[in-house]
Design a protein around this motif. Structure first.
Motif, PDB file in Angstrom:
ATOM      1  N   LEU A  17       0.771  -1.230   0.041  1.00 55.69           N
ATOM      2  CA  LEU A  17      -0.172   0.058  -0.071  1.00 55.69           C
ATOM      3  C   LEU A  17       0.988   1.267  -0.010  1.00 55.69           C
ATOM      4  CD1 LEU A  17      -2.758  -0.909   2.535  1.00 55.69           C
ATOM      5  CD2 LEU A  17      -2.960  -0.677  -0.005  1.00 55.69           C
ATOM      6  N   GLU A  18       1.945   1.317   0.745  1.00 56.30           N
ATOM      7  CA  GLU A  18       2.871   2.459   0.706  1.00 56.30           C
ATOM      8  C   GLU A  18       3.527   2.579  -0.371  1.00 56.30           C
ATOM      9  OE1 GLU A  18       4.503   5.655   2.132  1.00 56.30           O
ATOM     10  OE2 GLU A  18       2.842   4.603   3.335  1.00 56.30           O
ATOM     11  N   ARG A  19       3.987   1.510  -1.303  1.00 57.28           N
ATOM     12  CA  ARG A  19       4.526   1.633  -2.722  1.00 57.28           C
ATOM     13  C   ARG A  19       3.619   2.046  -3.427  1.00 57.28           C
ATOM     14  NH1 ARG A  19       6.913  -3.013  -0.948  1.00 57.28           N
ATOM     15  NH2 ARG A  19       5.498  -4.379  -2.454  1.00 57.28           N
ATOM     16  N   ALA A  20       2.597   1.645  -3.518  1.00 56.55           N
ATOM     17  CA  ALA A  20       1.241   2.320  -4.372  1.00 56.55           C
ATOM     18  C   ALA A  20       1.077   3.665  -4.264  1.00 56.55           C
ATOM     19  CB  ALA A  20      -0.160   1.518  -4.091  1.00 56.55           C
ATOM     20  N   ARG A  21       1.122   4.088  -3.055  1.00 63.67           N
ATOM     21  CA  ARG A  21       0.845   5.605  -2.629  1.00 63.67           C
ATOM     22  C   ARG A  21       1.956   6.463  -3.257  1.00 63.67           C
ATOM     23  NH1 ARG A  21       0.260   5.340   2.831  1.00 63.67           N
ATOM     24  NH2 ARG A  21      -1.882   4.795   2.563  1.00 63.67           N
ATOM     25  N   GLY A  22       3.188   5.742  -3.229  1.00 67.45           N
ATOM     26  CA  GLY A  22       4.129   6.455  -3.603  1.00 67.45           C
ATOM     27  C   GLY A  22       4.389   6.580  -5.161  1.00 67.45           C
ATOM     28  N   VAL A  70      -2.736  13.856 -14.068  1.00 70.76           N
ATOM     29  CA  VAL A  70      -2.821  14.245 -12.372  1.00 70.76           C
ATOM     30  C   VAL A  70      -4.159  13.745 -11.793  1.00 70.76           C
ATOM     31  CG1 VAL A  70      -2.471  16.014 -10.850  1.00 70.76           C
ATOM     32  CG2 VAL A  70      -1.239  16.073 -12.945  1.00 70.76           C
ATOM     33  N   VAL A  71      -5.110  14.122 -12.391  1.00 73.75           N
ATOM     34  CA  VAL A  71      -6.474  13.767 -11.620  1.00 73.75           C
ATOM     35  C   VAL A  71      -6.487  12.175 -11.692  1.00 73.75           C
ATOM     36  CG1 VAL A  71      -8.823  13.651 -12.015  1.00 73.75           C
ATOM     37  CG2 VAL A  71      -7.420  15.926 -12.399  1.00 73.75           C
ATOM     38  N   LEU A  72      -6.105  11.571 -12.681  1.00 77.56           N
ATOM     39  CA  LEU A  72      -6.090  10.099 -12.633  1.00 77.56           C
ATOM     40  C   LEU A  72      -5.295   9.486 -11.619  1.00 77.56           C
ATOM     41  CD1 LEU A  72      -6.824   9.040 -16.406  1.00 77.56           C
ATOM     42  CD2 LEU A  72      -8.345   8.825 -14.677  1.00 77.56           C
ATOM     43  N   ALA A  73      -4.162  10.061 -11.785  1.00 81.68           N
ATOM     44  CA  ALA A  73      -3.232   9.418 -10.615  1.00 81.68           C
ATOM     45  C   ALA A  73      -3.512   9.672  -8.920  1.00 81.68           C
ATOM     46  CB  ALA A  73      -1.606  10.233 -10.917  1.00 81.68           C
ATOM     47  N   ARG A  75      -6.473   9.609  -8.120  1.00 85.54           N
ATOM     48  CA  ARG A  75      -7.581   8.746  -7.960  1.00 85.54           C
ATOM     49  C   ARG A  75      -7.264   7.146  -7.897  1.00 85.54           C
ATOM     50  NH1 ARG A  75     -12.694  10.861 -11.550  1.00 85.54           N
ATOM     51  NH2 ARG A  75     -12.746  12.934 -10.335  1.00 85.54           N
ATOM     52  N   GLY A  76      -5.846   7.017  -8.316  1.00 85.38           N
ATOM     53  CA  GLY A  76      -5.378   5.610  -8.110  1.00 85.38           C
ATOM     54  C   GLY A  76      -5.219   4.852  -9.580  1.00 85.38           C
ATOM     55  N   ARG A  77      -5.426   5.562 -10.508  1.00 87.44           N
ATOM     56  CA  ARG A  77      -5.290   4.987 -11.873  1.00 87.44           C
ATOM     57  C   ARG A  77      -3.737   5.231 -12.770  1.00 87.44           C
ATOM     58  NH1 ARG A  77      -9.428   1.547 -11.270  1.00 87.44           N
ATOM     59  NH2 ARG A  77     -11.418   2.509 -11.022  1.00 87.44           N
ATOM     60  N   THR A  78      -3.007   4.702 -11.949  1.00 85.17           N
ATOM     61  CA  THR A  78      -1.676   5.130 -12.692  1.00 85.17           C
ATOM     62  C   THR A  78      -1.352   4.592 -13.870  1.00 85.17           C
ATOM     63  OG1 THR A  78      -0.880   3.161 -11.106  1.00 85.17           O
ATOM     64  CG2 THR A  78      -0.469   5.447 -10.000  1.00 85.17           C
ATOM     65  N   ARG A  79      -2.035   3.445 -14.341  1.00 81.56           N
ATOM     66  CA  ARG A  79      -1.585   2.871 -15.732  1.00 81.56           C
ATOM     67  C   ARG A  79      -2.129   3.913 -16.615  1.00 81.56           C
ATOM     68  NH1 ARG A  79      -2.446  -3.550 -15.124  1.00 81.56           N
ATOM     69  NH2 ARG A  79      -0.864  -3.806 -13.596  1.00 81.56           N
ATOM     70  N   ARG A  80      -3.324   4.272 -16.348  1.00 75.17           N
ATOM     71  CA  ARG A  80      -4.081   5.160 -17.410  1.00 75.17           C
ATOM     72  C   ARG A  80      -3.188   6.307 -17.399  1.00 75.17           C
ATOM     73  NH1 ARG A  80      -9.814   3.474 -15.545  1.00 75.17           N
ATOM     74  NH2 ARG A  80      -9.890   1.161 -16.560  1.00 75.17           N
ATOM     75  N   ALA A  81      -3.173   6.853 -16.071  1.00 73.62           N
ATOM     76  CA  ALA A  81      -2.278   8.310 -16.091  1.00 73.62           C
ATOM     77  C   ALA A  81      -0.965   8.210 -16.793  1.00 73.62           C
ATOM     78  CB  ALA A  81      -2.015   8.689 -14.625  1.00 73.62           C
ATOM     79  N   LEU A  82      -0.197   7.170 -16.512  1.00 73.01           N
ATOM     80  CA  LEU A  82       0.921   6.980 -17.452  1.00 73.01           C
ATOM     81  C   LEU A  82       0.843   6.841 -19.019  1.00 73.01           C
ATOM     82  CD1 LEU A  82       3.094   4.504 -15.376  1.00 73.01           C
ATOM     83  CD2 LEU A  82       3.765   6.866 -15.729  1.00 73.01           C
ATOM     84  N   ALA A  83      -0.293   6.480 -19.266  1.00 74.85           N
ATOM     85  CA  ALA A  83      -0.592   6.479 -20.910  1.00 74.85           C
ATOM     86  C   ALA A  83      -0.891   7.765 -21.304  1.00 74.85           C
ATOM     87  CB  ALA A  83      -1.868   5.475 -21.004  1.00 74.85           C
TER      88      ALA A  83
END
Length: 104
Positions: A17-22, A70-73, A75-83
């Protein structure tokens, strides 16, 4: 009946959870920084004498895409944010290439 195996599992989950938050924080910061890339390219090109044209549109779209990342990140959608970040950087490159092609 709390055993050592259960504690190790909880520590492992908390670490994930901490790595995901980072990762979310990192992607949001990078997206915010790259959102400024499009306006910076437009400003530099106009300051160097390139006339306004359609080349500025992809740079503006890149700003919107990276801001959306930034908004997606957050909210926890890091893959879509990176895309979206990759797409935004690609749009800035397209805008820069179009601006270079319009030079005399």
């Amino acid at each position: 009946m709390s055993g050592r195996g259960e504690e190790a599992y909880q520590e492992r989950v908390l670490g994930q959870l901490e790595r995901a938050r980072g990762a979310r924080r990192w992607v949001a910061v990078v997206g915010g920084g790259l959102a400024l890339l499009g306006p910076a390219v437009v400003w530099l090109r106009v300051a160097r004498g390139v006339p306004w044209g359609w080349w500025a549109v992809p740079c503006g779209l890149a700003l919107l895409g990276c801001a959306g990342a930034v908004v997606l990140a957050r909210r926890g959608r890091t893959r879509r944010a990176l895309a979206l970040i990759v797409g935004g950087v690609g749009l800035v490159l397209v805008g820069d290439l179009l601006a270079t092609a319009t030079l005399p």
